[in-house]
Design an enzyme around this catalytic site. Structure first.
Site, PDB file in Angstrom:
ATOM      1  N   HIS A 143      -3.309   7.127   2.240  1.00 57.28           N
ATOM      2  CA  HIS A 143      -3.773   5.819   1.798  1.00 57.28           C
ATOM      3  C   HIS A 143      -5.121   5.522   2.465  1.00 57.28           C
ATOM      4  CE1 HIS A 143      -4.211   1.667   0.984  1.00 57.28           C
ATOM      5  NE2 HIS A 143      -3.833   1.251   2.177  1.00 57.28           N
ATOM      6  N   CYS A 203       0.814  -1.227   0.000  1.00 55.80           N
ATOM      7  CA  CYS A 203       0.000   0.000   0.000  1.00 55.80           C
ATOM      8  C   CYS A 203       0.847   1.276   0.000  1.00 55.80           C
ATOM      9  CB  CYS A 203      -0.966  -0.008   1.170  1.00 55.80           C
ATOM     10  SG  CYS A 203      -2.020  -1.458   1.161  1.00 55.80           S
ATOM     11  N   ASN A 254     -10.277  -0.381   0.249  1.00 56.45           N
ATOM     12  CA  ASN A 254      -8.824  -0.237   0.210  1.00 56.45           C
ATOM     13  C   ASN A 254      -8.302  -0.802  -1.117  1.00 56.45           C
ATOM     14  OD1 ASN A 254      -6.062  -0.574   0.483  1.00 56.45           O
ATOM     15  ND2 ASN A 254      -6.158  -1.375   2.575  1.00 56.45           N
TER      16      ASN A 254
HETATM   17  C1  LIG Z   1      -9.937  -5.020  10.300  1.00 60.53           C
HETATM   18  C2  LIG Z   1     -10.591  -3.936  11.149  1.00 60.53           C
HETATM   19  C3  LIG Z   1     -11.618  -3.179  10.318  1.00 60.53           C
HETATM   20  C4  LIG Z   1     -11.287  -4.604  12.318  1.00 60.53           C
HETATM   21  O1  LIG Z   1     -11.954  -3.596  13.086  1.00 60.53           O
HETATM   22  P1  LIG Z   1     -11.974  -3.693  14.679  1.00 60.53           P
HETATM   23  O2  LIG Z   1     -12.801  -2.578  15.140  1.00 60.53           O
HETATM   24  O3  LIG Z   1     -10.536  -3.769  15.117  1.00 60.53           O
HETATM   25  O4  LIG Z   1     -12.715  -5.032  14.907  1.00 60.53           O
HETATM   26  P2  LIG Z   1     -12.210  -6.340  15.702  1.00 60.53           P
HETATM   27  O5  LIG Z   1     -11.247  -7.093  14.838  1.00 60.53           O
HETATM   28  O6  LIG Z   1     -11.775  -5.931  17.072  1.00 60.53           O
HETATM   29  O7  LIG Z   1     -13.544  -7.131  15.785  1.00 60.53           O
HETATM   30  C5  LIG Z   1     -14.643  -6.684  16.584  1.00 60.53           C
HETATM   31  C6  LIG Z   1     -15.739  -7.706  16.494  1.00 60.53           C
HETATM   32  O8  LIG Z   1     -16.318  -7.699  15.182  1.00 60.53           O
HETATM   33  C7  LIG Z   1     -16.268  -8.996  14.615  1.00 60.53           C
HETATM   34  N1  LIG Z   1     -16.028  -8.883  13.185  1.00 60.53           N
HETATM   35  C8  LIG Z   1     -14.836  -8.901  12.524  1.00 60.53           C
HETATM   36  N2  LIG Z   1     -15.043  -8.740  11.201  1.00 60.53           N
HETATM   37  C9  LIG Z   1     -16.377  -8.572  11.039  1.00 60.53           C
HETATM   38  C10 LIG Z   1     -17.183  -8.353   9.922  1.00 60.53           C
HETATM   39  N3  LIG Z   1     -16.682  -8.240   8.684  1.00 60.53           N
HETATM   40  N4  LIG Z   1     -18.515  -8.221  10.105  1.00 60.53           N
HETATM   41  C11 LIG Z   1     -19.067  -8.331  11.334  1.00 60.53           C
HETATM   42  N5  LIG Z   1     -18.340  -8.547  12.438  1.00 60.53           N
HETATM   43  C12 LIG Z   1     -17.013  -8.669  12.296  1.00 60.53           C
HETATM   44  C13 LIG Z   1     -15.120  -9.692  15.327  1.00 60.53           C
HETATM   45  O9  LIG Z   1     -15.272 -11.085  15.285  1.00 60.53           O
HETATM   46  C14 LIG Z   1     -15.271  -9.137  16.721  1.00 60.53           C
HETATM   47  O10 LIG Z   1     -16.318  -9.804  17.384  1.00 60.53           O
HETATM   48  P3  LIG Z   1     -16.206 -10.130  18.957  1.00 60.53           P
HETATM   49  O11 LIG Z   1     -16.154  -8.780  19.605  1.00 60.53           O
HETATM   50  O12 LIG Z   1     -17.463 -10.876  19.218  1.00 60.53           O
HETATM   51  O13 LIG Z   1     -14.963 -10.915  19.132  1.00 60.53           O
HETATM   52  C15 LIG Z   1      -9.551  -2.941  11.708  1.00 60.53           C
HETATM   53  O14 LIG Z   1      -8.718  -3.585  12.633  1.00 60.53           O
HETATM   54  C16 LIG Z   1      -8.666  -2.369  10.620  1.00 60.53           C
HETATM   55  O15 LIG Z   1      -9.120  -1.636   9.765  1.00 60.53           O
HETATM   56  N6  LIG Z   1      -7.355  -2.646  10.659  1.00 60.53           N
HETATM   57  C17 LIG Z   1      -6.444  -2.155   9.664  1.00 60.53           C
HETATM   58  C18 LIG Z   1      -6.544  -3.023   8.466  1.00 60.53           C
HETATM   59  C19 LIG Z   1      -5.820  -2.449   7.290  1.00 60.53           C
HETATM   60  O16 LIG Z   1      -5.808  -1.273   7.113  1.00 60.53           O
HETATM   61  N7  LIG Z   1      -5.246  -3.331   6.476  1.00 60.53           N
HETATM   62  C20 LIG Z   1      -4.604  -2.978   5.272  1.00 60.53           C
HETATM   63  C21 LIG Z   1      -3.403  -2.160   5.522  1.00 60.53           C
HETATM   64  S1  LIG Z   1      -2.788  -1.454   4.091  1.00 60.53           S
END
Ligand SMILES: CC(C)(COP(=O)(O)OP(=O)(O)OC[C@H]1O[C@@H](n2cnc3c(N)ncnc32)[C@H](O)[C@@H]1OP(=O)(O)O)[C@@H](O)C(=O)NCCC(=O)NCCS
Length: 325
Positions: free
Chosen positions: A252, A112, A282
């Site tokens: 980004h 990215c 993304n």
């Molecule tokens: C991936 C991302 C959106 C997850 O968001 P978050 O707020 O951290 O969510 P969590 O992973 O803590 O999950 C929270 C809950 O939602 C659930 N969950 C995860 N994905 C889900 C989805 N697509 N739909 C519904 N629920 C979901 C999880 O299982 C968790 O449930 P629990 O509380 O019962 O355990 C976030 O961490 C993120 O954007 N990270 C950066 C990723 C990124 O930018 N990657 C590319 C880099 S270039």
């Protein structure tokens, strides 16, 4: 000499999948995706719509916007993590598609942060006087790398391409700052699909799960919200430029919450951090040039404006560029 951006272009596949479409594939819902990421829809390539094809469409739009012909281009760099082929490289395919017969062409995989690396590389060639006109493209068909049964990743990514044409000019300005952290590589991975044991049959079984995009979302989030502001501050300090002098921070587009957190850490209003993640998700190396083109086409960029472009992602890697439009 310095490379001045003469024009920009972008292209995304026509097929659009909204969050409800994803809810048909995995256990998720529109509300969760909007709240946690800001994404509403993403473009998804159809069969036969390759990374090179969408890259070429973005490139043609950038050439038209710049008023530069394909024949005048000396250098094509395509930043991509999702090339259709390993050989020939995507940049050579783009060269052929757009008719840039005089260009030297290669790909660059910087995940990215790829567009920032491509911009730096083109600037180095132009600054040395090696080439006069460069075309840089960020292009991804991430839909090929995503595991469509994994809700933690498939909701985030989309396909698209963005491009910029740079012309070497005598007077100008460009500054950059990049870092790589190979020791943190395991946080965001996608193994090569071309790994076979010597002598193994071509049809030996299902796709290795490691060959899909995997990430520790929480770790990537923490990395992004700490390193992005640091890199931007480091760059501005180096260039003795105050954050208040920057007209737009073109970050980004990985998660709207990441962009908001970066703005907050820099103590700046969010309105200087344009976003289009709602429409694209993304798109990795394509996200910065797609957003840059959107601002350009909307007439929001005026000559003399100061812009920071900043990216982060797999490697891990991150970096920022300061340009005067
Ligand atoms: C991936 C991302 C959106 C997850 O968001 P978050 O707020 O951290 O969510 P969590 O992973 O803590 O999950 C929270 C809950 O939602 C659930 N969950 C995860 N994905 C889900 C989805 N697509 N739909 C519904 N629920 C979901 C999880 O299982 C968790 O449930 P629990 O509380 O019962 O355990 C976030 O961490 C993120 O954007 N990270 C950066 C990723 C990124 O930018 N990657 C590319 C880099 S270039």
């Amino acid at each position: 000499m310095i490379g001045k951006i003469e024009g920009t272009g972008a292209y995304a596949p026509v097929q659009i999948w909204d969050n409800n479409r994803l809810a048909e594939l995995v256990d998720t819902n529109d509300e969760w995706i909007r709240e946690r990421t800001g994404i509403v829809k993403r473009h998804v390539a159809e069969e036969g719509e390759t990374t090179a094809l969408i890259a070429a469409k973005a490139a043609e739009a950038a050439l038209e916007n710049a008023g530069v012909s394909a024949e005048e281009i000396d250098l094509i760099i395509v930043a991509t993590t999702s090339p259709g082929n390993l050989v020939p490289n995507t940049a050579c395919e783009v060269q052929h598609l757009i008719g840039a017969s005089h260009a030297t062409c290669f790909d660059l995989n910087g995940a990215c942060t790829g567009f920032i690396f491509a911009l730096n590389t083109a600037q180095a060639y132009l600054a040395q006087g090696i080439y006069s006109n460069a075309l840089i493209v960020g292009a991804e068909c991430l839909s090929n790398l995503v595991d469509w049964t994994d809700r933690s990743t498939c909701i985030l990514f989309g396909d698209g391409a963005g491009a910029a044409v740079l012309r070497a000019v005598e007077e100008g300005y460009y500054a950059q700052m990049t870092h790589s952290m190979g020791s943190k590589g395991s946080v965001l991975t996608c193994a090569s699909r071309n790994k076979r044991l010597p002598g193994a049959r071509m049809d030996s079984g299902a796709q290795d799960p490691k060959t899909f995009l995997h990430m520790d979302g929480g770790e990537v989030f923490k990395f992004a919200v700490s390193r992005m502001p640091e890199a931007i501050k480091e760059l501005l300090r180096q260039e003795q430029t105050a954050a208040e002098e920057i007209d737009y921070f073109i970050l980004h587009q990985a998660n709207a919450r990441i962009v908001s957190a970066v703005a907050k850490k820099l103590g700046l209003d969010l309105d200087r951090f344009p976003m289009n993640i709602t429409e694209y998700g993304n798109t990795s190396s394509a996200s910065i040039p797609i957003l840059l083109d959107e601002l350009n086409q909307a007439g929001k960029l005026k000559r003399g404006m100061k812009l920071v472009l900043a990216g982060f992602g797999g490697g891990l890697s991150y970096g920022a560029s300061l340009i005067v439009w």
